[in-house]
Design a protein around this motif. Structure first.
Motif, PDB file in Angstrom:
ATOM      1  N   PRO A 219       0.810  -1.238   0.000  1.00 59.90           N
ATOM      2  CA  PRO A 219       0.000   0.000   0.000  1.00 59.90           C
ATOM      3  C   PRO A 219       0.836   1.278   0.000  1.00 59.90           C
ATOM      4  CG  PRO A 219      -0.174  -1.153   2.105  1.00 59.90           C
ATOM      5  CD  PRO A 219       0.509  -2.073   1.165  1.00 59.90           C
ATOM      6  N   ILE A 220       1.995   1.245   0.673  1.00 53.60           N
ATOM      7  CA  ILE A 220       2.849   2.440   0.657  1.00 53.60           C
ATOM      8  C   ILE A 220       3.370   2.699  -0.751  1.00 53.60           C
ATOM      9  CG2 ILE A 220       5.048   3.368   1.451  1.00 53.60           C
ATOM     10  CD1 ILE A 220       4.540   2.125   4.142  1.00 53.60           C
ATOM     11  N   THR A 221       3.816   1.638  -1.419  1.00 54.45           N
ATOM     12  CA  THR A 221       4.313   1.806  -2.791  1.00 54.45           C
ATOM     13  C   THR A 221       3.193   2.255  -3.720  1.00 54.45           C
ATOM     14  OG1 THR A 221       5.931   0.054  -2.386  1.00 54.45           O
ATOM     15  CG2 THR A 221       5.522   0.656  -4.665  1.00 54.45           C
ATOM     16  N   LEU A 222       2.000   1.706  -3.544  1.00 60.78           N
ATOM     17  CA  LEU A 222       0.872   2.068  -4.399  1.00 60.78           C
ATOM     18  C   LEU A 222       0.466   3.522  -4.196  1.00 60.78           C
ATOM     19  CD1 LEU A 222      -1.274   1.202  -6.431  1.00 60.78           C
ATOM     20  CD2 LEU A 222      -2.659   0.384  -4.529  1.00 60.78           C
ATOM     21  N   ILE A 223       0.313   3.924  -2.937  1.00 64.27           N
ATOM     22  CA  ILE A 223      -0.077   5.311  -2.657  1.00 64.27           C
ATOM     23  C   ILE A 223       1.032   6.276  -3.079  1.00 64.27           C
ATOM     24  CG2 ILE A 223      -0.667   6.928  -0.820  1.00 64.27           C
ATOM     25  CD1 ILE A 223      -1.969   4.606   0.664  1.00 64.27           C
ATOM     26  N   GLY A 224       2.277   5.893  -2.813  1.00 68.23           N
ATOM     27  CA  GLY A 224       3.385   6.736  -3.245  1.00 68.23           C
ATOM     28  C   GLY A 224       3.459   6.862  -4.756  1.00 68.23           C
ATOM     29  N   GLY A 225       3.179   5.774  -5.472  1.00 68.26           N
ATOM     30  CA  GLY A 225       3.185   5.833  -6.931  1.00 68.26           C
ATOM     31  C   GLY A 225       2.091   6.730  -7.476  1.00 68.26           C
ATOM     32  N   LEU A 226       0.895   6.650  -6.889  1.00 68.43           N
ATOM     33  CA  LEU A 226      -0.193   7.535  -7.327  1.00 68.43           C
ATOM     34  C   LEU A 226       0.130   8.994  -7.043  1.00 68.43           C
ATOM     35  CD1 LEU A 226      -3.300   5.445  -6.181  1.00 68.43           C
ATOM     36  CD2 LEU A 226      -2.448   5.752  -8.518  1.00 68.43           C
ATOM     37  N   LEU A 227       0.743   9.250  -5.880  1.00 68.17           N
ATOM     38  CA  LEU A 227       1.112  10.629  -5.547  1.00 68.17           C
ATOM     39  C   LEU A 227       2.190  11.151  -6.498  1.00 68.17           C
ATOM     40  CD1 LEU A 227       0.879  13.044  -3.620  1.00 68.17           C
ATOM     41  CD2 LEU A 227       2.592  11.956  -2.162  1.00 68.17           C
ATOM     42  N   ILE A 228       3.168  10.318  -6.796  1.00 72.59           N
ATOM     43  CA  ILE A 228       4.236  10.731  -7.712  1.00 72.59           C
ATOM     44  C   ILE A 228       3.678  10.951  -9.122  1.00 72.59           C
ATOM     45  CG2 ILE A 228       6.364   9.956  -8.813  1.00 72.59           C
ATOM     46  CD1 ILE A 228       6.973   8.445  -6.189  1.00 72.59           C
ATOM     47  N   MET A 229       2.758  10.093  -9.553  1.00 67.89           N
ATOM     48  CA  MET A 229       2.159  10.267 -10.876  1.00 67.89           C
ATOM     49  C   MET A 229       1.356  11.562 -10.936  1.00 67.89           C
ATOM     50  SD  MET A 229      -0.270   7.625 -13.018  1.00 67.89           S
ATOM     51  CE  MET A 229      -1.678   7.852 -11.925  1.00 67.89           C
ATOM     52  N   TRP A 230       0.655  11.889  -9.851  1.00 68.21           N
ATOM     53  CA  TRP A 230      -0.108  13.135  -9.798  1.00 68.21           C
ATOM     54  C   TRP A 230       0.812  14.352  -9.889  1.00 68.21           C
ATOM     55  CZ3 TRP A 230      -0.686  16.448  -5.209  1.00 68.21           C
ATOM     56  CH2 TRP A 230      -1.569  17.513  -5.431  1.00 68.21           C
ATOM     57  N   ILE A 231       1.947  14.289  -9.213  1.00 71.83           N
ATOM     58  CA  ILE A 231       2.907  15.394  -9.277  1.00 71.83           C
ATOM     59  C   ILE A 231       3.534  15.471 -10.674  1.00 71.83           C
ATOM     60  CG2 ILE A 231       5.077  16.277  -8.335  1.00 71.83           C
ATOM     61  CD1 ILE A 231       4.323  14.982  -5.674  1.00 71.83           C
ATOM     62  N   ASP A 232       3.796  14.307 -11.269  1.00 71.73           N
ATOM     63  CA  ASP A 232       4.439  14.265 -12.582  1.00 71.73           C
ATOM     64  C   ASP A 232       3.528  14.796 -13.679  1.00 71.73           C
ATOM     65  OD1 ASP A 232       6.692  13.598 -14.204  1.00 71.73           O
ATOM     66  OD2 ASP A 232       5.582  11.878 -14.954  1.00 71.73           O
ATOM     67  N   LEU A 233       2.220  14.726 -13.486  1.00 72.01           N
ATOM     68  CA  LEU A 233       1.295  15.232 -14.502  1.00 72.01           C
ATOM     69  C   LEU A 233       1.390  16.745 -14.663  1.00 72.01           C
ATOM     70  CD1 LEU A 233      -1.945  13.125 -13.848  1.00 72.01           C
ATOM     71  CD2 LEU A 233      -0.286  12.878 -15.705  1.00 72.01           C
ATOM     72  N   GLY A 234       1.888  17.439 -13.642  1.00 70.46           N
ATOM     73  CA  GLY A 234       2.041  18.887 -13.758  1.00 70.46           C
ATOM     74  C   GLY A 234       3.062  19.286 -14.802  1.00 70.46           C
ATOM     75  N   ASP A 235       3.966  18.376 -15.136  1.00 70.36           N
ATOM     76  CA  ASP A 235       4.998  18.657 -16.132  1.00 70.36           C
ATOM     77  C   ASP A 235       4.745  17.901 -17.435  1.00 70.36           C
ATOM     78  OD1 ASP A 235       7.497  20.059 -16.676  1.00 70.36           O
ATOM     79  OD2 ASP A 235       8.441  18.084 -16.731  1.00 70.36           O
ATOM     80  N   LEU A 236       3.521  17.398 -17.607  1.00 66.30           N
ATOM     81  CA  LEU A 236       3.228  16.589 -18.790  1.00 66.30           C
ATOM     82  C   LEU A 236       3.327  17.410 -20.065  1.00 66.30           C
ATOM     83  CD1 LEU A 236       2.243  13.885 -20.001  1.00 66.30           C
ATOM     84  CD2 LEU A 236      -0.096  14.746 -19.725  1.00 66.30           C
ATOM     85  N   LEU A 237       2.863  18.647 -20.034  1.00 61.41           N
ATOM     86  CA  LEU A 237       2.869  19.466 -21.249  1.00 61.41           C
ATOM     87  C   LEU A 237       4.285  19.737 -21.735  1.00 61.41           C
ATOM     88  CD1 LEU A 237       1.020  20.890 -23.229  1.00 61.41           C
ATOM     89  CD2 LEU A 237       1.176  22.947 -21.823  1.00 61.41           C
ATOM     90  N   ASN A 238       5.217  19.961 -20.811  1.00 62.06           N
ATOM     91  CA  ASN A 238       6.603  20.186 -21.209  1.00 62.06           C
ATOM     92  C   ASN A 238       7.234  18.932 -21.810  1.00 62.06           C
ATOM     93  OD1 ASN A 238       6.514  22.856 -20.265  1.00 62.06           O
ATOM     94  ND2 ASN A 238       7.129  22.241 -18.197  1.00 62.06           N
ATOM     95  N   GLN A 239       6.750  17.767 -21.403  1.00 64.98           N
ATOM     96  CA  GLN A 239       7.235  16.526 -21.989  1.00 64.98           C
ATOM     97  C   GLN A 239       6.510  16.190 -23.285  1.00 64.98           C
ATOM     98  OE1 GLN A 239       6.509  13.806 -18.766  1.00 64.98           O
ATOM     99  NE2 GLN A 239       8.421  14.284 -17.720  1.00 64.98           N
ATOM    100  N   PHE A 240       5.266  16.637 -23.387  1.00 60.95           N
ATOM    101  CA  PHE A 240       4.457  16.325 -24.571  1.00 60.95           C
ATOM    102  C   PHE A 240       4.942  17.103 -25.795  1.00 60.95           C
ATOM    103  CE2 PHE A 240       0.924  17.425 -27.355  1.00 60.95           C
ATOM    104  CZ  PHE A 240       0.403  16.183 -27.661  1.00 60.95           C
ATOM    105  N   GLU A 241       5.267  18.369 -25.622  1.00 58.18           N
ATOM    106  CA  GLU A 241       5.591  19.232 -26.757  1.00 58.18           C
ATOM    107  C   GLU A 241       6.798  18.751 -27.561  1.00 58.18           C
ATOM    108  OE1 GLU A 241       5.905  23.153 -25.221  1.00 58.18           O
ATOM    109  OE2 GLU A 241       3.733  23.496 -25.185  1.00 58.18           O
ATOM    110  N   PRO A 242       7.949  18.433 -26.936  1.00 59.65           N
ATOM    111  CA  PRO A 242       9.080  17.962 -27.762  1.00 59.65           C
ATOM    112  C   PRO A 242       8.810  16.635 -28.456  1.00 59.65           C
ATOM    113  CG  PRO A 242       9.598  17.776 -25.419  1.00 59.65           C
ATOM    114  CD  PRO A 242       8.336  18.556 -25.516  1.00 59.65           C
ATOM    115  N   LEU A 243       8.088  15.727 -27.787  1.00 59.56           N
ATOM    116  CA  LEU A 243       7.783  14.448 -28.432  1.00 59.56           C
ATOM    117  C   LEU A 243       6.821  14.636 -29.600  1.00 59.56           C
ATOM    118  CD1 LEU A 243       7.381  12.116 -25.312  1.00 59.56           C
ATOM    119  CD2 LEU A 243       9.364  12.388 -26.795  1.00 59.56           C
ATOM    120  N   ALA A 244       5.818  15.518 -29.429  1.00 58.80           N
ATOM    121  CA  ALA A 244       4.888  15.790 -30.527  1.00 58.80           C
ATOM    122  C   ALA A 244       5.609  16.466 -31.690  1.00 58.80           C
ATOM    123  CB  ALA A 244       3.738  16.665 -30.028  1.00 58.80           C
ATOM    124  N   THR A 245       6.553  17.345 -31.383  1.00 61.05           N
ATOM    125  CA  THR A 245       7.325  18.007 -32.439  1.00 61.05           C
ATOM    126  C   THR A 245       8.138  16.997 -33.237  1.00 61.05           C
ATOM    127  OG1 THR A 245       7.460  20.031 -31.110  1.00 61.05           O
ATOM    128  CG2 THR A 245       9.031  19.789 -32.910  1.00 61.05           C
TER     129      THR A 245
END
Length: 258
Positions: A219-245
Motif C-alpha cells: 500500500p505504501i508503494t501504491l499510494i506513493g506511486g499515485l502521488l508521484i504520478m499526480w505530481i508528474d502530470l504537472g509537467d506533462l505538457l513540457n514533456q508532450f511538446e518535444p515528443l509531438a514536435t
C-alpha cells in the motif's frame, strides 16, 4: 451531346481515386480516428469528405485506367504512403502507453489491467489513462489539423507516381527504438522516486526484521506511486511538446521525396 474520351474520364477518376486511397489509408491507421472507437463507416465518410475538399487544390494526377492492372502499382503506392504516415503517429501515442506500462509495473499496479477499447487488447489502467490524456491534449493543440495539413501537402512534396522511397521504411524502422526511449524518459523521474521508496522499505526490513513489510510495503508503494504520478502530470505538457514536435517532423519527412 457530351462527348468524353477515355483519357478525360481517366484523368477525372485519377484526380479523385488516387488521393482517396492515400487519405483512406492514413485515417484507417492513424490514432484516434483509426481506432476501434470510430466505426469503419464513419471513417469512410470522413475519407470521402476530406478527399472532395482537397481534390480541387491538388496537382494534376497521372491518368490511368482504373479497371486495368496498370493501376495497381499507383494504388499500392498511395496505400503504403498513407499507412506509413499513420503508423508514424501510432509510434508517438504508443510511447505514452509504454510509459504507463512501466510506471504501473513499478508501482505495483501491473495486475490492474482491462480491455483497451482503442486497440482491442488488454493493457494496464495507467497506460490507458495516459492514452486518454495524450489524446485530449493532442486534439486540444489541433494536432489532427496539422496531420491533415501535412497529408494535403504530401501530394505536392511526394507526388503520385514519383515512386515510393525505400528510405521511408528505414526512417520509420529507425524510430522503433525511439518509442521505448521516449516512454522511459516520460516516467524516469517517477521510477527514480519509486526506487527510493523501495530502498526505504528495504532499510526498514533490515532495521526491524519483525515488521511485516509485505503487509505495509504494497500500500505504501501504491499510494506513493499515485502521488508521484499526480505530481508528474504537472509537467506533462513540457514533456508532450518535444515528443509531438519530433513525431510531426517524422511525418513531414515521410511526406517528402528526399
Amino acid at each position: 451531346m457530351l462527348d468524353l474520351t477515355s483519357a478525360q474520364i481517366g484523368a477525372w477518376v485519377a484526380s479523385f481515386m488516387l488521393p482517396l486511397f492515400r487519405v483512406g489509408a492514413l485515417l484507417m491507421v492513424m490514432p484516434i480516428i483509426g481506432t476501434a472507437l470510430v466505426p469503419v463507416r464513419v471513417r469512410l465518410y470522413l475519407t470521402l469528405a476530406i478527399t472532395v475538399c482537397i481534390a480541387p487544390t491538388l496537382p494534376p494526377m497521372p491518368p490511368f485506367d482504373a479497371l486495368s492492372l496498370s493501376a495497381l502499382p499507383l494504388i499500392a503506392e498511395q496505400v503504403v504512403i498513407g499507412a506509413l504516415m499513420g503508423f508514424s503517429l501510432q509510434l508517438f501515442f504508443q510511447s505514452f502507453v509504454i510509459a504507463g506500462q512501466i510506471l504501473s509495473t513499478q508501482m505495483g499496479m501491473g495486475f490492474a489491467s482491462m480491455v483497451d477499447p482503442t486497440n482491442g487488447v488488454s493493457s494496464a489502467v495507467v497506460g490507458q489513462f495516459f492514452t486518454m490524456l495524450v489524446t485530449l491534449v493532442f486534439l486540444a493543440m489541433n494536432g489532427h489539423l496539422v496531420v491533415f495539413e501535412v497529408m494535403a501537402e504530401s501530394f505536392t512534396t511526394l507526388p503520385v507516381g514519383s515512386g515510393f522511397m525505400p528510405s521511408h521504411l528505414w526512417l520509420v524502422a529507425g524510430r522503433l527504438g525511439w518509442v521505448f526511449g521516449a516512454g522511459l524518459i516520460l516516467v524516469l523521474p517517477a521510477i527514480t522516486a519509486l526506487l527510493v521508496v523501495s530502498v526505504a522499505m528495504g532499510v526498514m526490513t533490515r532495521a526491524a526484521p519483525q515488521l511485516n513489510i509485505f503487509s505495509i510495503g504494497f500500500p505504501i508503494t501504491l499510494i506513493g506511486g499515485l502521488l508521484i504520478m499526480w505530481i508528474d502530470l504537472g509537467d506533462l505538457l513540457n514533456q508532450f511538446e518535444p515528443l509531438a514536435t519530433q513525431a510531426l517532423q517524422l511525418l513531414r519527412q515521410l511526406a517528402s521525396v528526399s
